[in-house]
Write an enzyme that holds these catalytic residues in place. Structure first.
Site, PDB file in Angstrom:
ATOM      1  N   LYS A 107      -4.472   1.834  25.134  1.00 14.21           N
ATOM      2  CA  LYS A 107      -3.319   2.589  24.638  1.00 14.21           C
ATOM      3  C   LYS A 107      -3.510   4.097  24.800  1.00 14.21           C
ATOM      4  O   LYS A 107      -2.547   4.828  25.034  1.00 14.21           O
ATOM      5  CB  LYS A 107      -3.076   2.258  23.169  1.00 14.21           C
ATOM      6  N   TYR A 140      -7.195   1.930  13.635  1.00 14.16           N
ATOM      7  CA  TYR A 140      -6.244   1.132  12.865  1.00 14.16           C
ATOM      8  C   TYR A 140      -6.095   1.711  11.450  1.00 14.16           C
ATOM      9  O   TYR A 140      -6.120   2.932  11.280  1.00 14.16           O
ATOM     10  CB  TYR A 140      -6.655  -0.346  12.839  1.00 14.16           C
ATOM     11  N   VAL A 167      -9.808  -4.918  19.938  1.00 14.49           N
ATOM     12  CA  VAL A 167     -10.225  -6.149  19.279  1.00 14.49           C
ATOM     13  C   VAL A 167     -11.223  -6.968  20.093  1.00 14.49           C
ATOM     14  O   VAL A 167     -11.721  -7.986  19.607  1.00 14.49           O
ATOM     15  CB  VAL A 167      -9.013  -7.033  18.883  1.00 14.49           C
TER      16      VAL A 167
END
Length: 316
Positions: free
Chosen positions: A75, A252, A270
């Site tokens: 991202k 996160y 992850v």
């Protein structure tokens, strides 16, 4: 000249080895991501570390050479590419600049805060929108541009996506489909949802190593300039934007705690990867597939906390 800070760390590699083995013990307290079935095959006790300074001097320990998929680390890279494609005014018409405090795949704020614009580019909803903004007339061309950018960042051409992880993620991505169709419904996501998601799943499945992450981190630390070739890979302004999001949203809904306990820009995925950097000094790449309940590498977090504390790496 190498930075005095990196030279100090290099001289005390035995401490890094100690911290790495201590962190390995924490891996038993976590578990690998199981919502993407293919990720369950990862070795829970694996942990690796790579540091790369702005003079190309490297420290590598543990399972640093074993490949893993970028997942959410991608991202940051697509954000920079979208900024290069469109500029920040256009990009931030579609995504916000604020942390959410929610889990990375939450729909809550999209529904509560009109007009459904994702709060930032590092949650799944924002990242899917960012991927849709990458230039390219077809999904294949969009992915090719992302892939070529990753190759340039990593400094090598033999990089591709893991087809099994891609297929596994595509098969089980109902939450991401829900997010994307909601964004399409409120007019934030333009074009074909399935095509955008296909590119997104492939970018998340791109395979890298700890060394690759440390090189990308080093480029961020050096404001987008390759210190060896002197080529600007991406503008310093976009390095600044990416770095700020990494501090505020990169771990996160554990980002605030990470900022306090570790204190430098970082982004996790992850698969257990973490990319980080100390500005103007060096990049950091970590792998540790066993995750805590926030989705961050449990061993990797312990390792980075110890290293930051020992060598005073916090930027705050």
């Amino acid at each position: 000249m190498h930075s005095p800070l990196f030279e100090q760390i290099y001289a005390e590699c035995s401490k890094l080895e100690q911290y790495l083995e201590e962190a390995r013990q924490f891996c038993d307290l976590g578990k690998v991501a199981d919502y993407i079935p293919e990720l369950t095959h990862a070795n829970c006790s694996m942990i690796g570390l790579s540091l790369l300074d702005t003079n190309n001097k490297n420290i590598q320990l543990g399972e640093y050479s074993i490949p893993f998929t970028l997942q959410s680390i991608s991202k940051v890279l697509t954000l920079i590419l979208a900024l290069m494609d469109h500029g920040e005014d256009v990009v931030f018409e579609y995504v916000g600049m604020e942390p959410t405090g929610d889990v990375y795949n939450s729909m809550l704020k999209l529904e509560l805060v009109p007009p459904g614009k994702p709060f930032n580019p590092l949650i799944n909803a924002g990242a899917i929108v960012i991927t849709s903004l990458i230039k390219g007339d077809t999904p294949a061309l969009k992915y090719e541009r992302i892939s070529n950018f990753v190759k340039e960042l990593c400094g090598r051409t033999n990089i591709s996506y893991n087809e099994k992880v891609y297929a596994s993620e595509k098969l089980t991505a109902d939450r991401n489909r829900s997010l994307a169709y909601f964004l399409k419904d409120v007019g934030v996501l333009k074009g074909n949802v399935d095509e955008h998601l296909d590119v997104y799943f492939k970018q998340c499945a791109i395979e890298v190593t700890c060394h690759d992450l440390s090189r990308i981190g080093m480029l961020l630390a050096n404001q987008g300039v390759d210190p060896i070739t002197k080529k600007e890979i991406f503008p310093a302004r976009y390095a600044q934007i990416a770095s700020t999001f990494m501090v505020t949203c990169g771990m996160y809904n554990e980002s605030g705690e990470f900022a306090i306990q570790v204190g430098f820009p970082a982004k996790s995925g992850v698969s257990g990867g973490i990319i980080g950097f100390v500005p103007h000094q060096f990049g950091i790449g970590v792998i540790g597939p066993a995750l805590n309940d926030k989705g961050n590498s449990i061993g990797g977090l312990h390792l980075l906390k110890q290293i930051s504390k020992q060598f005073k790496l916090s930027i705050f």
